[in-house]
Design an enzyme around this catalytic site. Structure first.
Site, mmCIF file in Angstrom:
data_model
loop_
_atom_site.group_PDB
_atom_site.id
_atom_site.type_symbol
_atom_site.label_atom_id
_atom_site.label_comp_id
_atom_site.label_asym_id
_atom_site.label_seq_id
_atom_site.Cartn_x
_atom_site.Cartn_y
_atom_site.Cartn_z
ATOM 1 N N GLY A 97 0.802 -1.220 0.000
ATOM 2 C CA GLY A 97 0.000 0.000 0.000
ATOM 3 C C GLY A 97 0.834 1.270 0.000
ATOM 4 O O GLY A 97 0.374 2.315 0.448
ATOM 5 N N ARG A 98 2.070 1.172 -0.497
ATOM 6 C CA ARG A 98 2.989 2.330 -0.524
ATOM 7 C C ARG A 98 3.287 2.878 0.878
ATOM 8 O O ARG A 98 3.693 4.025 1.026
ATOM 9 C CB ARG A 98 2.440 3.474 -1.404
ATOM 10 C CG ARG A 98 2.228 3.071 -2.849
ATOM 11 C CD ARG A 98 3.544 2.919 -3.594
ATOM 12 N NE ARG A 98 3.323 2.422 -4.943
ATOM 13 C CZ ARG A 98 3.809 1.263 -5.420
ATOM 14 N NH1 ARG A 98 4.543 0.505 -4.675
ATOM 15 N NH2 ARG A 98 3.580 0.900 -6.641
ATOM 16 N N MET A 99 3.035 2.041 1.905
ATOM 17 C CA MET A 99 3.323 2.462 3.285
ATOM 18 C C MET A 99 4.734 1.985 3.647
ATOM 19 O O MET A 99 4.934 1.212 4.587
ATOM 20 C CB MET A 99 2.267 1.886 4.235
ATOM 21 C CG MET A 99 0.886 2.461 3.981
ATOM 22 S SD MET A 99 0.795 4.195 4.450
ATOM 23 C CE MET A 99 0.623 3.990 6.220
#
Ligand SMILES: Cc1cc2nc3c(=O)[nH]c(=O)nc-3n(C[C@H](O)[C@H](O)[C@H](O)COP(=O)(O)O)c2cc1C
Length: 216
Positions: free
Chosen positions: A194-196
């Site tokens: 999640g691009r986290m």
């Protein structure tokens, strides 16, 4: 974006759920680098010791190129090159530089901001002796970064040095050497879902290192 590059915009990769946590990270970024380098080597990726070195000219123009990491310890990162090259000229005037390890197969990146200092003649000679003879002669034949009229001229120069050093040990060329890059800032980036992504950045302070987590 031009249509032929459309697929690049659509490229998505979900990163493995492998984190980088303050609690499990090493206290010292060079120790942490050692752990990640070992994992990069274990992954079987091609040349994990290849790193992008960026330098800045006296006019403020940055430039980047790959070099090979040939050693590291608590003092910093070591590579070898020609001191008279473009990067060498930059570093002589401005030792501030940056390194980047782009370890795509393991979804990791390490960024380093550092100060370069030239290695001692003994360190340079010890490494030069380990190089294959062809690379030793090549170091004499190439006035790295200077223009050359043709491939043939380069090969003639190589052949001339081969003859000059025939039957004896190749000495270290006068402009050949290396640098140790003393890190001031080291950032470890771990791709996450999640691009986290995880980003932990170590900055040198008086009595050691301070760690900051940055937003992805
Ligand atoms: C994977 C890879 C590793 C390289 N390793 C080195 C190196 O260790 N030392 C070096 O001087 N050049 C190395 N080069 C060549 C440099 O990228 C560069 O072309 C050369 O050093 C001249 O750079 P400059 O003109 O900016 O000084 C490497 C290139 C690649 C692609």
């Amino acid at each position: 974006m031009p249509p032929e590059h459309d697929h690049l915009a659509r490229l998505r990769h979900e990163y493995a759920d492998r984190g980088l946590d303050e609690a499990e990270a090493a206290a010292d970024p060079l120790a942490q680098f050692g752990l990640w380098l070992a994992e990069a080597l274990d992954s079987g990726m091609h040349e994990p010791n290849a790193m992008v070195l960026s330098t800045v000219s006296t006019t403020g123009q940055p430039s980047s190129r790959m070099v090979l990491l040939k050693g590291f310890d608590e003092r910093g990162f070591v590579f070898f090159t020609n001191h008279a090259s473009r990067k060498g000229v930059d570093l002589a005037a401005n030792p501030a530089c940056a390194l980047l390890f782009g370890w795509h197969p393991v979804e990791r990146q390490v960024r380093v901001e550092a100060i370069a200092s030239a290695l001692s003649a003994d360190e340079v000679a010890a490494y030069f002796r380990l190089r294959p003879r062809g690379a030793q002669i090549g170091a004499w034949a190439s006035r790295q970064s200077q223009p050359v009229s043709s491939r043939e001229e380069l090969e003639r120069t190589y052949a001339a040095y081969e003859e000059q050093f025939a039957g004896r040990e190749v000495p270290v060329p006068p402009t050949w050497g290396g640098y140790r890059l003393r890190p001031e800032v080291v950032e470890f980036w771990q791709g996450r879902a999640g691009r986290m992504h995880d980003r932990l950045e170590w900055t040198r302070v008086d009595d050691g290192w301070q760690v900051v987590r940055r937003q992805p």
